[in-house]
Design a protein around this motif. Structure first.
Motif, mmCIF file in Angstrom:
data_model
loop_
_atom_site.group_PDB
_atom_site.id
_atom_site.type_symbol
_atom_site.label_atom_id
_atom_site.label_comp_id
_atom_site.label_asym_id
_atom_site.label_seq_id
_atom_site.Cartn_x
_atom_site.Cartn_y
_atom_site.Cartn_z
ATOM 1 N N SER A 211 0.833 -1.192 0.000
ATOM 2 C CA SER A 211 0.000 0.000 0.000
ATOM 3 C C SER A 211 0.873 1.248 0.000
ATOM 4 O O SER A 211 1.876 1.323 0.716
ATOM 5 C CB SER A 211 -0.940 0.019 1.213
ATOM 6 O OG SER A 211 -0.204 0.153 2.407
ATOM 7 N N SER A 213 0.437 5.396 0.371
ATOM 8 C CA SER A 213 -0.367 6.587 0.635
ATOM 9 C C SER A 213 0.525 7.805 0.440
ATOM 10 O O SER A 213 1.612 7.877 1.025
ATOM 11 C CB SER A 213 -0.922 6.580 2.062
ATOM 12 O OG SER A 213 -1.812 5.499 2.244
ATOM 13 N N TYR A 214 0.035 8.736 -0.369
ATOM 14 C CA TYR A 214 0.850 9.900 -0.714
ATOM 15 C C TYR A 214 -0.018 11.153 -0.652
ATOM 16 O O TYR A 214 -1.158 11.151 -1.120
ATOM 17 C CB TYR A 214 1.410 9.728 -2.131
ATOM 18 C CG TYR A 214 2.255 10.876 -2.620
ATOM 19 C CD1 TYR A 214 3.636 10.866 -2.473
ATOM 20 C CD2 TYR A 214 1.676 11.977 -3.241
ATOM 21 C CE1 TYR A 214 4.422 11.910 -2.922
ATOM 22 C CE2 TYR A 214 2.453 13.034 -3.698
ATOM 23 C CZ TYR A 214 3.824 12.998 -3.541
ATOM 24 O OH TYR A 214 4.597 14.055 -3.984
ATOM 25 N N ARG A 215 0.525 12.213 -0.078
ATOM 26 C CA ARG A 215 -0.214 13.482 -0.079
ATOM 27 C C ARG A 215 0.766 14.645 -0.085
ATOM 28 O O ARG A 215 1.913 14.528 0.352
ATOM 29 C CB ARG A 215 -1.146 13.589 1.129
ATOM 30 C CG ARG A 215 -0.444 13.640 2.462
ATOM 31 C CD ARG A 215 -1.421 13.922 3.595
ATOM 32 N NE ARG A 215 -0.776 13.884 4.900
ATOM 33 C CZ ARG A 215 -0.069 14.889 5.413
ATOM 34 N NH1 ARG A 215 0.081 16.001 4.717
ATOM 35 N NH2 ARG A 215 0.498 14.780 6.606
ATOM 36 N N THR A 249 -6.227 5.665 -6.823
ATOM 37 C CA THR A 249 -7.314 6.621 -6.657
ATOM 38 C C THR A 249 -6.722 7.977 -6.286
ATOM 39 O O THR A 249 -5.706 8.056 -5.590
ATOM 40 C CB THR A 249 -8.312 6.188 -5.563
ATOM 41 O OG1 THR A 249 -7.610 6.004 -4.323
ATOM 42 C CG2 THR A 249 -9.006 4.892 -5.949
ATOM 43 N N GLU A 259 -4.117 13.894 -2.625
ATOM 44 C CA GLU A 259 -3.942 12.616 -1.923
ATOM 45 C C GLU A 259 -4.046 11.493 -2.956
ATOM 46 O O GLU A 259 -4.970 11.477 -3.751
ATOM 47 C CB GLU A 259 -5.004 12.443 -0.849
ATOM 48 C CG GLU A 259 -4.885 13.415 0.323
ATOM 49 C CD GLU A 259 -5.915 13.162 1.402
ATOM 50 O OE1 GLU A 259 -6.423 12.013 1.449
ATOM 51 O OE2 GLU A 259 -6.224 14.085 2.173
ATOM 52 N N GLU A 261 -3.838 7.212 -3.360
ATOM 53 C CA GLU A 261 -3.788 5.891 -2.730
ATOM 54 C C GLU A 261 -3.536 4.858 -3.824
ATOM 55 O O GLU A 261 -4.267 4.800 -4.808
ATOM 56 C CB GLU A 261 -5.111 5.579 -2.028
ATOM 57 C CG GLU A 261 -5.448 6.499 -0.855
ATOM 58 C CD GLU A 261 -4.549 6.255 0.347
ATOM 59 O OE1 GLU A 261 -4.015 5.126 0.468
ATOM 60 O OE2 GLU A 261 -4.380 7.181 1.160
ATOM 61 N N THR A 263 -2.709 0.672 -4.394
ATOM 62 C CA THR A 263 -2.617 -0.684 -3.858
ATOM 63 C C THR A 263 -2.050 -1.600 -4.928
ATOM 64 O O THR A 263 -2.550 -1.639 -6.049
ATOM 65 C CB THR A 263 -4.004 -1.197 -3.410
ATOM 66 O OG1 THR A 263 -4.568 -0.291 -2.456
ATOM 67 C CG2 THR A 263 -3.884 -2.565 -2.772
#
Length: 264
Positions: A211, A213-215, A249, A259, A261, A263
């Motif tokens: 996974s 997660s990036y922002r 997404t 943001e 996401e 996977t």
């Protein structure tokens, strides 16, 4: 006797009616299954067509991205390496052909050649690093991502907060390079287009998947128009995610950052 015949005729009529009814019901069921099967096949065909079109789009995006990368490398080689080597060549020829060069001028020219040669070596290292970061080849994805985040933070243009928990050799070398390029492209987009001052990255190995997660706190964009304004960078990211059989997404608003996401 007539009464018996009438009863037999009634039975025959009922049997015939029953047979006809069964035939009609059978034909109706066959027609229903045929139409249902046809509808399912049509939907399956439409699904396959959409998947094929998506694969074509991803392949096209990959080819475009690769061609852009080749052009960039060719431009770097021409503008940087070739130009510097041309200076070295001219300076060396001047020393060979010019007889009236003083010892002091000779020393200055040799020092200049050495400086330009060192710069050429450094430029070639940068180009090679962009093609395949040595740390990725030697120490794997986790170390390469830590170095990438550190490089961006050291630029003083953006602060990168990262949590990287990657299980070594979870992916093949080719797939590790894809993940590295995805994150590199996200960071480049944040700085160049989003004018972000802070980036947060969380990359974890989980039991069944990976996974990401990036922002960032950059300018953001309107996600409703992402299909219209999607540039080469986003297409390149999506094509790599597709090659990794992953999902991506986006969540963003104007002036409220991005943001992402992913996977895998």
């Amino acid at each position: 006797m007539d009464k018996l015949f009438l009863e037999e005729d009634g039975v025959i009529t009922i049997v015939i009616f029953g047979v006809i009814l069964l035939l009609v019901m059978g034909l109706t069921l066959i027609l229903f299954f045929y139409l249902s099967r046809k509808k399912l096949l049509q939907k399956e065909l439409e699904k396959k067509t959409l998947e094929l079109n998506h694969q074509k789009e991803m392949l096209k995006a990959t080819i475009v991205a690769q061609e852009a990368e080749r052009n960039r490398i060719a431009q770097d080689l021409h503008d940087d390496i070739s130009a510097k080597l041309n200076v070295v060549s001219l300076s060396a020829n001047f020393l060979i052909e010019e007889e009236s060069v003083t010892p002091k001028e000779t020393e200055e020219i040799i020092n200049h050649i050495l400086r330009v040669t060192n710069k050429t070596i450094e430029s070639s290292r940068k180009i090679a690093h962009n093609l395949l970061p040595p740390i990725l080849e030697k120490f794997g994805l986790g170390a390469a991502l830590e170095e990438l985040c550190d490089e961006f933070s050291k630029s003083k243009k953006v602060n990168v907060i990262s949590i990287i928990e990657y299980e070594a050799e979870r992916l093949s070398k080719d797939d590790e390079l894809h993940v590295f390029r995805i994150i590199q492209e996200l960071m480049n987009n944040s700085m160049r287009h989003g004018k972000a001052k802070e980036i947060a990255l969380n990359f974890k190995s989980e039991i069944e998947n990976l996974s990401l997660s990036y922002r960032d706190d950059g300018l953001g964009f309107d996600t409703s128009t992402i299909g219209i304004q999607k540039g080469l960078g986003l297409r390149n990211i999506e094509s790599r995610v597709s090659l990794l059989k992953g999902e991506i997404t986006y969540k963003s608003e104007k002036l409220k950052g991005v943001e992402v996401e992913i996977t895998l």
